[in-house]
Design a protein around this motif. Structure first.
Motif, PDB file in Angstrom:
ATOM      1  N   ASP A  92      47.025  43.227  11.518  1.00  0.00           N
ATOM      2  CA  ASP A  92      47.214  42.413  12.028  1.00  0.00           C
ATOM      3  C   ASP A  92      47.199  42.568  13.197  1.00  0.00           C
ATOM      4  N   SER A  93      46.761  42.496  14.368  1.00  0.00           N
ATOM      5  CA  SER A  93      47.345  42.151  15.912  1.00  0.00           C
ATOM      6  C   SER A  93      47.966  41.148  16.285  1.00  0.00           C
ATOM      7  N   ASP A  94      47.876  41.115  18.061  1.00  0.00           N
ATOM      8  CA  ASP A  94      48.281  39.678  17.907  1.00  0.00           C
ATOM      9  C   ASP A  94      47.198  38.072  17.865  1.00  0.00           C
ATOM     10  N   ASP A  95      46.349  38.575  17.954  1.00  0.00           N
ATOM     11  CA  ASP A  95      45.213  37.293  16.999  1.00  0.00           C
ATOM     12  C   ASP A  95      44.216  37.082  16.867  1.00  0.00           C
ATOM     13  N   THR A  96      44.733  38.216  15.971  1.00  0.00           N
ATOM     14  CA  THR A  96      43.520  38.516  14.664  1.00  0.00           C
ATOM     15  C   THR A  96      44.532  38.829  12.802  1.00  0.00           C
ATOM     16  N   PRO A 116      41.120  45.292  14.407  1.00  0.00           N
ATOM     17  CA  PRO A 116      42.376  44.177  14.117  1.00  0.00           C
ATOM     18  C   PRO A 116      41.544  43.679  13.596  1.00  0.00           C
ATOM     19  N   GLY A 117      42.425  43.164  12.209  1.00  0.00           N
ATOM     20  CA  GLY A 117      41.829  42.629  10.847  1.00  0.00           C
ATOM     21  C   GLY A 117      41.200  43.555   9.828  1.00  0.00           C
ATOM     22  N   GLY A 118      41.308  44.780   9.893  1.00  0.00           N
ATOM     23  CA  GLY A 118      40.978  45.850   9.189  1.00  0.00           C
ATOM     24  C   GLY A 118      41.764  45.906   8.211  1.00  0.00           C
ATOM     25  N   ARG A 119      41.199  45.764   6.679  1.00  0.00           N
ATOM     26  CA  ARG A 119      41.505  46.301   5.690  1.00  0.00           C
ATOM     27  C   ARG A 119      41.910  47.826   5.060  1.00  0.00           C
ATOM     28  N   HIS A 120      42.873  48.142   4.049  1.00  0.00           N
ATOM     29  CA  HIS A 120      42.784  49.678   3.472  1.00  0.00           C
ATOM     30  C   HIS A 120      42.034  49.656   2.634  1.00  0.00           C
ATOM     31  N   ASN A 121      41.018  50.178   2.893  1.00  0.00           N
ATOM     32  CA  ASN A 121      40.388  49.804   1.465  1.00  0.00           C
ATOM     33  C   ASN A 121      38.714  50.927   1.916  1.00  0.00           C
ATOM     34  N   GLU A 122      37.778  51.218   1.012  1.00  0.00           N
ATOM     35  CA  GLU A 122      36.855  51.937   1.842  1.00  0.00           C
ATOM     36  C   GLU A 122      35.858  51.347   2.136  1.00  0.00           C
ATOM     37  N   ARG A 123      35.055  50.440   1.892  1.00  0.00           N
ATOM     38  CA  ARG A 123      34.446  49.568   2.521  1.00  0.00           C
ATOM     39  C   ARG A 123      35.306  49.237   4.089  1.00  0.00           C
ATOM     40  N   ALA A 124      35.711  49.145   4.668  1.00  0.00           N
ATOM     41  CA  ALA A 124      36.724  49.091   5.916  1.00  0.00           C
ATOM     42  C   ALA A 124      37.078  50.652   6.934  1.00  0.00           C
TER      43      ALA A 124
END
Length: 193
Positions: A108-112, A164-172
């Motif tokens: 998470d970020s402030d905007d995303t 920002p908004g990046g997930r914790h997985n292989e695709r990211a």
């Protein structure tokens, strides 16, 4: 039941299992690869890359075996308190001043905000049942930011990025994979630039 072995092997530098894992990679696996493949063996050509706890294990290789590893890429890394302390003390010894380090983090970020569900994660053939943890990178951000400060103090050749908004997985981790590779193997920038 209990702790998975990988969590011990990828632990902080004061963990005996992590020390043994690092020594195995440096003194057994890397020499085996160098023997059977055409490699460049200098530290300036030797890097480790890992995600999550593997990011910590990669950085541990640079700290424990600086004569072998010239840098590390840590993608959405987890850092134990003893790893943060080890890097902070490395700023006094200069151990990391010649090392190239790439580090990034999503969350998470402030905007995303990280979406709880991302349908694209479920569309992959290999990870459709386990699309990653939407909350994990956000919870890792404080230790990653602390590590960035410690690496700056250690004068490492650091490239730090946020997604920002990046997930914790292989695709990211796969989408921007060119960035750590370019930093580790690319032309070295002068510090004054």
């Amino acid at each position: 039941p209990g702790i998975r072995r990988r969590h011990l092997e990828y632990g902080g530098p004061s963990n005996a299992f992590a020390q043994a894992h690092s020594d195995l990679v440096a003194h057994t696996i890397k020499p085996y690869v160098d023997k059977w493949f055409r490699t460049r063996t200098r530290p300036s050509d030797t890097f480790a890359m890992g995600t999550s706890m593997g990011g910590q294990a990669s950085l541990h290789l640079c700290l424990r075996h600086p004569e072998i590893f010239g840098g590390a890429a840590c993608l959405s890394p987890y850092f134990a308190p003893d790893m943060l302390a080890s890097v902070a003390s490395a700023s006094l010894s200069g151990t990391l001043s010649s090392k190239r380090i790439y580090m990034d983090i999503g969350g998470d970020s402030d905007d995303t905000k990280v979406p709880m569900l991302d349908i694209q994660d479920h569309l992959t053939s290999s990870h459709w049942r386990n699309p990653g943890y939407f909350w994990l990178d956000t919870s890792l951000q404080p230790s990653v930011n602390t590590m960035k400060l410690a690496l700056d103090l250690a004068q490492a050749d650091l490239q730090f990025r946020t997604f920002p908004g990046g997930r914790h997985n292989e695709r990211a981790w796969a989408m921007p994979i060119h960035l750590p590779i370019l930093h580790l193997f690319g032309k070295r920038q002068s510090r004054s630039a």
